[in-house]
Motif scaffolding. Structure first.
Motif, PDB file in Angstrom:
ATOM      1  N   ALA A   1      -3.816   7.076  -3.857  1.00 44.91           N
ATOM      2  CA  ALA A   1      -4.448   5.872  -3.904  1.00 44.91           C
ATOM      3  C   ALA A   1      -4.236   5.040  -2.784  1.00 44.91           C
ATOM      4  O   ALA A   1      -4.524   3.658  -2.694  1.00 44.91           O
ATOM      5  CB  ALA A   1      -3.929   4.997  -5.249  1.00 44.91           C
ATOM      6  N   GLN A   2      -3.568   5.605  -1.560  1.00 40.96           N
ATOM      7  CA  GLN A   2      -3.209   4.533  -0.359  1.00 40.96           C
ATOM      8  C   GLN A   2      -4.475   4.499   0.508  1.00 40.96           C
ATOM      9  O   GLN A   2      -4.319   3.747   1.498  1.00 40.96           O
ATOM     10  CB  GLN A   2      -2.198   5.244   0.392  1.00 40.96           C
ATOM     11  CG  GLN A   2      -0.936   5.252  -0.308  1.00 40.96           C
ATOM     12  CD  GLN A   2       0.350   5.935   0.367  1.00 40.96           C
ATOM     13  OE1 GLN A   2       0.159   5.826   1.328  1.00 40.96           O
ATOM     14  NE2 GLN A   2       1.420   6.006  -0.338  1.00 40.96           N
TER      15      GLN A   2
ATOM     16  N   VAL B   1       0.795  -1.104   0.019  1.00 37.50           N
ATOM     17  CA  VAL B   1       0.160   0.017   0.004  1.00 37.50           C
ATOM     18  C   VAL B   1       0.893   1.200   0.112  1.00 37.50           C
ATOM     19  O   VAL B   1       0.473   2.188  -0.610  1.00 37.50           O
ATOM     20  CB  VAL B   1      -0.832  -0.047   1.399  1.00 37.50           C
ATOM     21  CG1 VAL B   1      -0.329   0.044   2.525  1.00 37.50           C
ATOM     22  CG2 VAL B   1      -1.988   1.191   1.101  1.00 37.50           C
TER      23      VAL B   1
ATOM     24  N   TRP C   1     -14.812  -5.062  -4.986  1.00 39.81           N
ATOM     25  CA  TRP C   1     -14.171  -5.215  -3.496  1.00 39.81           C
ATOM     26  C   TRP C   1     -15.126  -6.030  -2.850  1.00 39.81           C
ATOM     27  O   TRP C   1     -14.872  -6.230  -1.575  1.00 39.81           O
ATOM     28  CB  TRP C   1     -13.873  -3.898  -2.955  1.00 39.81           C
ATOM     29  CG  TRP C   1     -13.138  -2.924  -3.849  1.00 39.81           C
ATOM     30  CD1 TRP C   1     -13.670  -1.851  -4.485  1.00 39.81           C
ATOM     31  CD2 TRP C   1     -11.503  -2.971  -3.722  1.00 39.81           C
ATOM     32  NE1 TRP C   1     -12.516  -1.368  -5.074  1.00 39.81           N
ATOM     33  CE2 TRP C   1     -11.376  -1.936  -4.836  1.00 39.81           C
ATOM     34  CE3 TRP C   1     -10.707  -3.874  -3.470  1.00 39.81           C
ATOM     35  CZ2 TRP C   1     -10.129  -1.511  -4.896  1.00 39.81           C
ATOM     36  CZ3 TRP C   1      -9.232  -3.468  -3.780  1.00 39.81           C
ATOM     37  CH2 TRP C   1      -9.227  -2.411  -4.447  1.00 39.81           C
TER      38      TRP C   1
ATOM     39  N   PRO D   1      -9.020   3.879  -0.014  1.00 39.20           N
ATOM     40  CA  PRO D   1     -10.077   3.525  -1.039  1.00 39.20           C
ATOM     41  C   PRO D   1     -10.740   4.725  -1.555  1.00 39.20           C
ATOM     42  O   PRO D   1     -10.619   5.812  -1.029  1.00 39.20           O
ATOM     43  CB  PRO D   1     -11.111   2.723   0.025  1.00 39.20           C
ATOM     44  CG  PRO D   1     -10.344   2.246   0.989  1.00 39.20           C
ATOM     45  CD  PRO D   1      -9.263   3.297   1.374  1.00 39.20           C
TER      46      PRO D   1
ATOM     47  N   ARG E   1      -7.919   5.268  -6.701  1.00 39.20           N
ATOM     48  CA  ARG E   1      -7.321   3.893  -6.355  1.00 39.20           C
ATOM     49  C   ARG E   1      -7.913   3.123  -7.171  1.00 39.20           C
ATOM     50  O   ARG E   1      -7.098   2.297  -8.142  1.00 39.20           O
ATOM     51  CB  ARG E   1      -7.692   3.412  -5.048  1.00 39.20           C
ATOM     52  CG  ARG E   1      -7.332   1.664  -4.912  1.00 39.20           C
ATOM     53  CD  ARG E   1      -7.570   1.265  -3.476  1.00 39.20           C
ATOM     54  NE  ARG E   1      -6.484   1.743  -2.573  1.00 39.20           N
ATOM     55  CZ  ARG E   1      -6.890   1.204  -1.424  1.00 39.20           C
ATOM     56  NH1 ARG E   1      -7.693   0.565  -0.957  1.00 39.20           N
ATOM     57  NH2 ARG E   1      -5.860   1.706  -0.370  1.00 39.20           N
ATOM     58  N   ASP E   2      -9.363   2.901  -7.565  1.00 33.51           N
ATOM     59  CA  ASP E   2      -9.966   2.000  -8.575  1.00 33.51           C
ATOM     60  C   ASP E   2      -9.561   2.592  -9.838  1.00 33.51           C
ATOM     61  O   ASP E   2      -9.093   1.730 -10.643  1.00 33.51           O
ATOM     62  CB  ASP E   2     -11.417   2.451  -8.399  1.00 33.51           C
ATOM     63  CG  ASP E   2     -12.051   1.737  -7.340  1.00 33.51           C
ATOM     64  OD1 ASP E   2     -11.323   1.367  -6.721  1.00 33.51           O
ATOM     65  OD2 ASP E   2     -13.263   1.548  -7.130  1.00 33.51           O
TER      66      ASP E   2
ATOM     67  N   ILE F   1      -6.626   3.804 -10.966  1.00 30.72           N
ATOM     68  CA  ILE F   1      -5.202   3.242 -11.026  1.00 30.72           C
ATOM     69  C   ILE F   1      -4.959   1.504 -11.392  1.00 30.72           C
ATOM     70  O   ILE F   1      -4.538   1.200 -12.361  1.00 30.72           O
ATOM     71  CB  ILE F   1      -4.465   3.683 -10.022  1.00 30.72           C
ATOM     72  CG1 ILE F   1      -4.079   5.227 -10.021  1.00 30.72           C
ATOM     73  CG2 ILE F   1      -2.862   2.865  -9.774  1.00 30.72           C
ATOM     74  CD1 ILE F   1      -3.423   5.826  -8.679  1.00 30.72           C
ATOM     75  N   LEU F   2      -5.850   0.969 -10.596  1.00 31.57           N
ATOM     76  CA  LEU F   2      -5.872  -0.398 -10.777  1.00 31.57           C
ATOM     77  C   LEU F   2      -6.531  -0.818 -12.214  1.00 31.57           C
ATOM     78  O   LEU F   2      -5.991  -1.783 -12.757  1.00 31.57           O
ATOM     79  CB  LEU F   2      -6.632  -1.073  -9.685  1.00 31.57           C
ATOM     80  CG  LEU F   2      -6.191  -0.919  -8.362  1.00 31.57           C
ATOM     81  CD1 LEU F   2      -6.971  -1.445  -7.173  1.00 31.57           C
ATOM     82  CD2 LEU F   2      -4.745  -1.360  -8.190  1.00 31.57           C
TER      83      LEU F   2
ATOM     84  N   LEU G   1       1.946   2.626  -3.611  1.00 34.15           N
ATOM     85  CA  LEU G   1       1.068   3.354  -4.274  1.00 34.15           C
ATOM     86  C   LEU G   1       0.980   4.860  -4.366  1.00 34.15           C
ATOM     87  O   LEU G   1       1.597   5.362  -3.003  1.00 34.15           O
ATOM     88  CB  LEU G   1      -0.674   2.808  -3.815  1.00 34.15           C
ATOM     89  CG  LEU G   1      -0.739   1.378  -4.298  1.00 34.15           C
ATOM     90  CD1 LEU G   1      -2.257   1.288  -3.530  1.00 34.15           C
ATOM     91  CD2 LEU G   1      -0.932   1.040  -5.701  1.00 34.15           C
TER      92      LEU G   1
ATOM     93  N   ILE H   1      -3.550  -5.444  -2.887  1.00 37.24           N
ATOM     94  CA  ILE H   1      -2.996  -4.480  -1.861  1.00 37.24           C
ATOM     95  C   ILE H   1      -2.607  -5.028  -0.483  1.00 37.24           C
ATOM     96  O   ILE H   1      -3.724  -5.637   0.085  1.00 37.24           O
ATOM     97  CB  ILE H   1      -3.869  -3.332  -1.854  1.00 37.24           C
ATOM     98  CG1 ILE H   1      -3.926  -2.752  -3.445  1.00 37.24           C
ATOM     99  CG2 ILE H   1      -3.027  -2.226  -1.089  1.00 37.24           C
ATOM    100  CD1 ILE H   1      -4.997  -1.755  -3.341  1.00 37.24           C
TER     101      ILE H   1
END
Length: 392
Positions: free
Chosen positions: A33-34, A26, A100, A36, A40-41, A43-44, A29, A73
């Motif tokens: 994005a560290q 984590v 998730w 939720p 973050r979404d 990036i993934l 990142l 993660i």
């Protein structure tokens, strides 16, 4: 046209069981994005190459299947008596979202090794030679997983002679224990029944065992829906009408399980629940050409993941299979011959898998103590993954 430079993020590409995923610590990142959220979404999704209307994920690390469109993660655990917090994100291939809602049992086999390599497990708990016990907190479903990771000369041992159907090459065996595997905080059987009549408009009324163990799963009888339970991927994935029927069944089952309030919500919850169908033990030829003999298995099972028939078996679904098999009267137990059992060997498209489970009944309520299976894991590549800087 954008000309924002790419950024690079430390990442490791790992096979765990019959899945592959991109693993992150984590703290590696980008700061946004560290935690939720949308960044973050985004990036993934960009890492994996989604959403991709072509369904190929050519511009990312994904492999255009549910088994290879996965992200993980990890962080030093915030839970007492645990080493690592494990968060799993199932990236949709063609739609812009990350699911998730559940765990990946296959990638669970790789979490322990990655945690050791990243220094997330205290050194005094790691043997120079032997088996390291890694205590994993599965953050999606708030459950404990214990990984037994082999160590040689102070390092994780990845190579070995353990063979796993669905994986071409042998590797080191990693035993995984899923403790109290009933998914979520509700009852293992959310309807209160071992078998329900599931009314699906346009399909009919089907016998179904709906269980929360490992991952919410809807089990059907293969014969009742026109199958034998020995089908390979092309028999179902090449049939759009069949896939639509399964999705309709999944949506109505999700409502009855209390996972969603309306069938329209199922499209945004692709990862859970799973749909699987079972049949009595019978011989068939697996996808590799290997003959699976009826005498070597207790039953046959086929399961769908992210709208397609899985090439082998999801690890979390295997937990559901093992748990349901241990409870007399479920469709899984009846397909396996009924009665009490502490383990079951089932046939899937790539071969066979044995899973053990312990279940007990208290005051008419069933609970699962744990499920156990063996998988393997191997690092495929490590370094940095790159994405355009304006992806999030």
């Amino acid at each position: 046209m954008s000309s924002v430079p790419q950024i690079k993020i430390p990442a490791t590409y790992i096979r765990g069981g019959t899945s592959k995923g991109v693993f992150f610590s984590v703290e590696d990142l980008p700061e946004v994005a560290q935690v939720p959220g949308a960044a973050r979404d985004a990036i993934l999704q960009r890492v994996i190459g989604s959403p991709d209307p072509y369904g190929k994920q050519i511009d990312g690390m994904g492999g255009a299947t549910s088994s290879t469109s996965k992200t993980v993660i990890l962080a030093k655990s915030t839970q007492s008596d645990h080493d690592v917090d494990y968060l799993f994100g199932q990236v949709s291939i063609d739609k812009p979202f990350v699911d998730w809602s559940g765990n990946c049992g296959n990638l669970s086999a790789a979490v322990g090794a990655f945690a050791i390599s990243k220094g997330l497990v205290d050194q005094d708990r790691l043997p120079e030679n032997g088996i390291a016990t890694v205590r994993i907190w599965q953050a999606n479903i708030k459950k404990t997983i214990i990984a037994h990771v082999p160590m040689t000369n102070g390092e994780v041992q990845e190579t070995g002679n353990f063979e796993l159907d669905g994986v071409t090459f042998p590797a080191a065996e990693v035993q995984i224990e899923f403790l109290d595997p009933a998914d979520g905080e509700g009852a293992m059987f959310p309807t209160g029944n071992l078998v329900d009549d599931l009314d699906v408009p346009g399909v009919g009324t089907l016998k179904a065992t709906m269980i929360n163990a490992g991952i919410p799963t809807i089990f059907l009888n293969a014969e009742e829906i026109g199958y034998t339970g020995t089908e390979l991927q092309e028999a179902i994935n090449g049939d759009p009408a069949a896939l639509e029927r399964f999705e309709t069944i999944r949506a109505h089952g999700a409502v009855q399980m209390g996972l969603i309030s309306d069938v329209s919500e199922a499209a945004a919850r692709q990862h859970t629940p799973k749909v699987a169908f079972v049949g009595k033990a019978q011989s068939y030829t697996s996808s590799s050409g290997k003959v699976v003999e009826a005498g070597d298995i207790d039953l046959v099972v086929r399961a769908l993941s992210m709208g397609k028939l899985h090439h082998a078996m999801m690890g979390t679904a295997a937990v559901a299979i093992g748990t349901a098999a241990a409870i007399p009267g479920t469709l899984v137990n009846l397909a396996a011959g009924g009665g009490e059992r502490t383990s079951v060997t089932f046939g899937h498209p790539s071969g066979t898998l044995k899973v053990g489970a312990e279940a007990e009944q208290n005051n008419s309520q069933w609970t699962a103590k744990k499920a156990i299976m063996s998988r393997s894991a191997r690092v495929l590549m490590e370094g940095w993954v790159r994405i355009p800087g304006d992806s999030f």
